[in-house]
Design a protein around this motif. Structure first.
Motif, PDB file in Angstrom:
ATOM      1  N   TYR A 114      10.477  44.793  63.251  1.00 26.84           N
ATOM      2  CA  TYR A 114      11.864  45.104  63.603  1.00 26.84           C
ATOM      3  C   TYR A 114      12.793  43.922  63.353  1.00 26.84           C
ATOM      4  O   TYR A 114      13.988  44.017  63.584  1.00 26.84           O
ATOM      5  N   ASP A 115      12.243  42.789  62.916  1.00 26.37           N
ATOM      6  CA  ASP A 115      13.037  41.615  62.533  1.00 26.37           C
ATOM      7  C   ASP A 115      12.927  41.449  61.019  1.00 26.37           C
ATOM      8  O   ASP A 115      12.082  40.688  60.531  1.00 26.37           O
ATOM      9  N   PRO A 116      13.742  42.156  60.244  1.00 31.08           N
ATOM     10  CA  PRO A 116      13.593  42.088  58.785  1.00 31.08           C
ATOM     11  C   PRO A 116      14.099  40.786  58.176  1.00 31.08           C
ATOM     12  O   PRO A 116      13.849  40.511  57.004  1.00 31.08           O
ATOM     13  N   PHE A 117      14.800  39.977  58.975  1.00 35.44           N
ATOM     14  CA  PHE A 117      15.332  38.716  58.455  1.00 35.44           C
ATOM     15  C   PHE A 117      15.250  37.659  59.545  1.00 35.44           C
ATOM     16  O   PHE A 117      15.601  37.916  60.697  1.00 35.44           O
ATOM     17  N   GLY A 118      14.777  36.487  59.206  1.00 40.74           N
ATOM     18  CA  GLY A 118      14.674  35.391  60.161  1.00 40.74           C
ATOM     19  C   GLY A 118      15.985  34.637  60.246  1.00 40.74           C
ATOM     20  O   GLY A 118      16.367  33.944  59.309  1.00 40.74           O
ATOM     21  N   ALA A 119      16.680  34.776  61.361  1.00 38.29           N
ATOM     22  CA  ALA A 119      18.004  34.164  61.491  1.00 38.29           C
ATOM     23  C   ALA A 119      17.982  33.079  62.555  1.00 38.29           C
ATOM     24  O   ALA A 119      17.578  33.320  63.686  1.00 38.29           O
ATOM     25  N   ALA A 120      18.407  31.885  62.178  1.00 36.62           N
ATOM     26  CA  ALA A 120      18.638  30.825  63.154  1.00 36.62           C
ATOM     27  C   ALA A 120      19.990  30.173  62.885  1.00 36.62           C
ATOM     28  O   ALA A 120      20.634  29.660  63.779  1.00 36.62           O
ATOM     29  N   HIS A 121      20.414  30.212  61.647  1.00 37.42           N
ATOM     30  CA  HIS A 121      21.726  29.703  61.273  1.00 37.42           C
ATOM     31  C   HIS A 121      22.690  30.871  61.182  1.00 37.42           C
ATOM     32  O   HIS A 121      22.281  32.008  60.967  1.00 37.42           O
ATOM     33  N   ALA A 128      22.076  38.642  53.478  1.00 34.39           N
ATOM     34  CA  ALA A 128      20.722  39.186  53.572  1.00 34.39           C
ATOM     35  C   ALA A 128      20.747  40.705  53.452  1.00 34.39           C
ATOM     36  O   ALA A 128      19.931  41.308  52.740  1.00 34.39           O
ATOM     37  N   GLY A 129      21.687  41.327  54.152  1.00 32.94           N
ATOM     38  CA  GLY A 129      21.791  42.780  54.107  1.00 32.94           C
ATOM     39  C   GLY A 129      22.123  43.288  52.721  1.00 32.94           C
ATOM     40  O   GLY A 129      21.577  44.303  52.265  1.00 32.94           O
ATOM     41  N   LEU A 130      23.012  42.580  52.035  1.00 38.10           N
ATOM     42  CA  LEU A 130      23.369  42.989  50.678  1.00 38.10           C
ATOM     43  C   LEU A 130      22.153  42.902  49.762  1.00 38.10           C
ATOM     44  O   LEU A 130      21.921  43.803  48.943  1.00 38.10           O
ATOM     45  N   GLY A 131      21.364  41.833  49.904  1.00 35.13           N
ATOM     46  CA  GLY A 131      20.155  41.707  49.097  1.00 35.13           C
ATOM     47  C   GLY A 131      19.198  42.859  49.345  1.00 35.13           C
ATOM     48  O   GLY A 131      18.613  43.420  48.407  1.00 35.13           O
ATOM     49  N   MET A 132      19.040  43.249  50.617  1.00 34.95           N
ATOM     50  CA  MET A 132      18.150  44.371  50.944  1.00 34.95           C
ATOM     51  C   MET A 132      18.697  45.693  50.411  1.00 34.95           C
ATOM     52  O   MET A 132      17.932  46.558  49.968  1.00 34.95           O
TER      53      MET A 132
END
Length: 341
Positions: A114-121, A128-132
């Protein structure tokens, strides 16, 4: 004899599929219990509190409307992802937040599907969404991609670069602007909610596209006048001119704590047949539902362990002075002998 659970509905939810089995009228209770559990967990572990409390209803609504994890839900920064973690199979470990061997304080791909992208910054979610979304289209997929970004993260150049590219590509992407600080929206109420539902619904979209088609066959001066009138009309009722100019279809502002407002707008965004990205402007309040955090959003953005009843944080005695204090003293000392500082 054990006492009754204070979160009976949340106790039935392990994954978002469980949320989607509930009736819409049950979601208010679920949100209240999710907020209660978030406060309880962070009081034990410390961490980011205010941002998560502000998106409890949005978290419930997104997982109710969209088919996660098939639909990709990306949280910018990750400060607000604790409620998301609780309803995506991690409630039993939520009190290990930011502990060695425990849950990450941010979204992490290795932690959950359920975490499709690792976000810390910050400010990376739209890119990221556009790439997906582009990858989905190349593969012939039809799932939704949703990026949730706060007004602070939206101020960075990377977010606007991503929006510009998404608008240019006319990609099927949904961006949720979580506006909890900038006050860039007029007050949100019944009329605003009605307009948002209207503007995100298919009849209005179809009518608007028909108007554009008619404008294209008019003589040039009339075509320009018609387009200008359409733009000003949308700007007047929705305030979305900036995002429209970047190629997005703007909807909002929507009260982010009112599920009766959120659900129909998110459904309309999900079911839209537009050939362009959509931006849903949601207005929320940091620390919502916990009076100490509402009264002092800055002090409850990130917290150490605290007493839930009083809100008093257990400040540990530091072994060394804080870095920023040392830096400030050094800078002041230099400024005293150098007028250019």
């Amino acid at each position: 004899m054990t006492g009754q659970s204070t979160t009976p509905l949340l106790d039935t939810v392990d994954l978002p599929a469980d949320i989607r089995r509930l009736k819409p009228e049950q979601l208010r209770q679920l949100a209240d219990e999710l907020r209660q559990e978030t406060i309880s967990a962070v009081s034990v572990t410390g961490g980011h509190l205010g941002a998560g409390l502000g998106v409890v209803e949005l978290t419930v609504a997104l997982h109710y409307v969209f088919d996660t994890p098939r639909d990709r839900l990306i949280w910018d920064v990750g400060h607000q992802a604790y409620p998301h973690k609780i309803v995506t199979g991690r409630r039993s470990r939520i009190r290990t937040l930011r502990q060695e061997g425990g849950l990450s304080g941010f979204t992490r791909r290795s932690e959950s599907e359920y975490d499709p992208f690792g976000a810390a910054h910050s400010s990376t979610s739209i890119s990221a969404g556009l790439g997906m979304a582009v990858a989905r289209d190349l593969a012939g997929g039809n799932n939704n991609v949703i990026a949730v970004i706060g007004d602070g993260a939206m101020s960075a150049g990377m977010a606007y670069e991503a929006m510009n590219n998404a608008g240019h590509l006319r990609s099927r992407l949904i961006v949720i602007l979580n506006d909890n600080d900038m006050s860039i929206a007029p007050p949100v109420g019944a009329m605003s909610a009605h307009l948002s539902r209207l503007l995100s619904g298919r009849p209005y979209v179809t009518l608007r596209n028909l108007g554009r088609s008619v404008a294209e066959v008019l003589p040039r001066p009339l075509e320009m006048a018609a387009r200008r009138a359409e733009e000003f009309a949308r700007g007047f009722v929705a305030g979305g001119t900036l995002f429209d100019e970047m190629g997005f279809y703007y909807v909002g502002p929507v009260d982010g704590h009112n599920l009766d407002h959120l659900l129909p707008v998110l459904r309309n965004a999900r079911d839209s047949k537009l050939d362009k990205p959509i931006l849903v402007h949601v207005v929320t309040k940091k620390g919502k539902g916990y009076p100490p955090a509402e009264a002092s959003a800055d002090k409850y953005h990130g917290v150490v362990k605290f007493d839930v009843i009083t809100g008093k944080q257990a400040k540990p005695v530091a072994n060394a002075p804080a870095y920023q204090a040392v830096f400030a003293r050094a800078l002041i000392a230099e400024a005293e002998v150098d007028k250019k500082i």
